[in-house]
Design an enzyme around this catalytic site. Structure first.
Site, short mmCIF file in Angstrom:
data_model
loop_
_atom_site.label_atom_id
_atom_site.label_comp_id
_atom_site.label_asym_id
_atom_site.label_seq_id
_atom_site.Cartn_x
_atom_site.Cartn_y
_atom_site.Cartn_z
N ASN A 9 -2.40 7.41 -6.79
CA ASN A 9 -1.12 6.81 -6.39
C ASN A 9 -0.12 7.21 -7.47
O ASN A 9 -0.12 6.63 -8.55
CB ASN A 9 -1.27 5.28 -6.31
CG ASN A 9 0.07 4.59 -6.08
OD1 ASN A 9 1.03 5.22 -5.65
ND2 ASN A 9 0.13 3.31 -6.37
N LYS A 11 2.99 6.88 -7.52
CA LYS A 11 4.14 5.96 -7.63
C LYS A 11 5.44 6.76 -7.68
O LYS A 11 5.53 7.81 -7.07
CB LYS A 11 3.98 5.03 -8.83
CG LYS A 11 2.61 4.37 -8.91
CD LYS A 11 2.57 3.23 -9.86
CE LYS A 11 1.15 2.73 -10.00
NZ LYS A 11 1.07 1.47 -10.70
N HIS A 97 0.80 -2.29 -1.55
CA HIS A 97 0.62 -2.24 -3.01
C HIS A 97 1.34 -3.44 -3.63
O HIS A 97 2.40 -3.86 -3.16
CB HIS A 97 1.18 -0.93 -3.56
CG HIS A 97 0.78 -0.70 -4.98
ND1 HIS A 97 1.40 -1.31 -6.04
CD2 HIS A 97 -0.22 0.05 -5.51
CE1 HIS A 97 0.81 -0.95 -7.17
NE2 HIS A 97 -0.17 -0.11 -6.87
N GLU A 99 3.13 -3.73 -6.13
CA GLU A 99 4.53 -3.47 -6.53
C GLU A 99 5.46 -3.59 -5.33
O GLU A 99 6.59 -4.07 -5.45
CB GLU A 99 4.63 -2.07 -7.19
CG GLU A 99 3.96 -2.09 -8.56
CD GLU A 99 3.39 -0.75 -9.01
OE1 GLU A 99 3.73 0.28 -8.42
OE2 GLU A 99 2.59 -0.76 -9.97
N GLU A 169 -7.02 -4.52 -5.96
CA GLU A 169 -6.30 -4.21 -7.19
C GLU A 169 -5.80 -5.50 -7.84
O GLU A 169 -4.71 -6.00 -7.47
CB GLU A 169 -5.10 -3.31 -6.88
CG GLU A 169 -5.46 -1.99 -6.26
CD GLU A 169 -4.42 -0.93 -6.56
OE1 GLU A 169 -4.78 0.09 -7.12
OE2 GLU A 169 -3.24 -1.16 -6.25
N GLY A 175 -1.81 -0.95 -14.52
CA GLY A 175 -0.92 -0.37 -15.51
C GLY A 175 -0.91 -1.12 -16.84
O GLY A 175 -0.07 -0.88 -17.69
N SER A 215 -6.11 0.21 -13.95
CA SER A 215 -6.48 0.84 -15.23
C SER A 215 -7.84 1.53 -15.17
O SER A 215 -8.60 1.51 -16.14
CB SER A 215 -6.44 -0.20 -16.36
OG SER A 215 -5.13 -0.71 -16.48
C1 PEP Z 1 -2.13 1.35 -8.95
O1 PEP Z 1 -0.95 1.17 -9.12
O2 PEP Z 1 -2.56 1.46 -7.80
C2 PEP Z 1 -3.01 1.40 -10.12
C3 PEP Z 1 -4.28 1.16 -9.95
O3 PEP Z 1 -2.40 1.68 -11.33
P1 PEP Z 1 -3.14 1.99 -12.73
O4 PEP Z 1 -4.34 2.84 -12.44
O5 PEP Z 1 -2.12 2.70 -13.55
O6 PEP Z 1 -3.53 0.66 -13.30
#
Ligand code: PEP
Length: 252
Positions: A9, A11, A97, A99, A169, A175, A215
């Site tokens: 992803n 983003k 997601h 966000e 998630e 992040g 992460s």
């Molecule tokens: C995401 O935004 O889907 C995600 C898992 O981000 P990160 O791997 O940076 O934590």
């Protein structure tokens, strides 16, 4: 038999030329890799879909949009519809997601509409769910995740569920560098699979790909992916470097 999937992803990162280069690197690495035990998907900004589609082999690297509108067409300035996404040749869309839920006020009801439009237009859906730190600490995350899934997906038929991938998630792990432990992730993945089994039966639940996101990186992916109900990852930061992303793809 369910599929393992590692999906990136990106983003709101990379310009179109940067994204095209990254997609080429991933495509070449996937093409060169022998005996991969997972499917690979990259989720890219809308502006990149057509250009990225032109440089990848879609049979080797799936292509996802990061969102789509909950309307088919019309006076929705700035929105991008599921038919538009499908017309680029993309075969997946990431929906829900955290966000998007947090910054763009996406509700379970809106996501239900988006899921329907995505499926009607032949897109597979990577459907994200997951709790905030507050909910995790209060201990009532399971009910929250169950509501996210049931309110946006449980109107679908068993047949339609075959085109859904669920990504768990935990928001507190996205992040932040703070990964859920493999046991914490496995516990939620088991709960999600049981929820699906309760509604659709064991076959649909066993076939459902459930990804972990938050992460995830080459160093922690092997332990996460070794868990029986973790079928791959949705990868944010680490999907922006082909070497890191491939380190996760090859973690199975
Ligand atoms: C995401 O935004 O889907 C995600 C898992 O981000 P990160 O791997 O940076 O934590």
């Amino acid at each position: 038999m369910r599929k393992n999937i590692v999906a990136g992803n990106w983003k709101m990162n990379t310009t179109v030329p940067e994204g095209v280069n990254l997609a080429k690197e991933v495509n070449d690495a996937v093409a060169a890799a022998k005996g991969l035990k997972c499917d690979v998907v990259i989720g890219v900004p809308f502006t990149h879909l057509t250009a990225v589609k032109a440089v990848i082999d879609i049979n080797k690297v799936g292509l996802a949009a990061e969102n789509c509108a909950n309307h088919v067409k019309g006076a929705y300035t700035g929105e991008v519809s599921a038919p538009m996404v499908a017309s680029t040749g993309a075969n997946y869309v990431i929906l829900g997601h955290s966000e998007r839920r947090e910054y763009f006020n996406e509700t379970n009801e809106m996501l239900k509409e988006k899921v329907d439009l995505a499926l009607e237009n032949g897109l597979k859906v990577i459907f994200c769910c997951g709790e905030s730190l507050e909910l995790r600490e209060a201990g009532n995350y399971a009910d929250f995740i169950k509501a996210e899934i049931s309110e946006s997906l449980f109107h679908l038929t068993a047949e339609q569920m075959a085109d859904i991938v669920i990504a768990y998630e935990p928001i507190w792990a996205i992040g932040t560098g703070k990964t859920a432990t493999s046991d914490q992730a496995q516990e939620v993945h088991t709960m999600i699979r049981a929820l699906i089994a309760e509604k659709y039966g064991d076959k649909v639940a066993d076939d459902m790909t459930i990804l972990y996101g938050g992460s995830c990186k080459p160093s922690n992916a092997p332990e996460l992916f070794a868990k029986p109900d973790i079928d791959g990852g949705l990868i944010g930061g680490a999907s922006l470097k082909a070497a890191d992303f491939m380190g996760i793809v090859t973690a199975f």
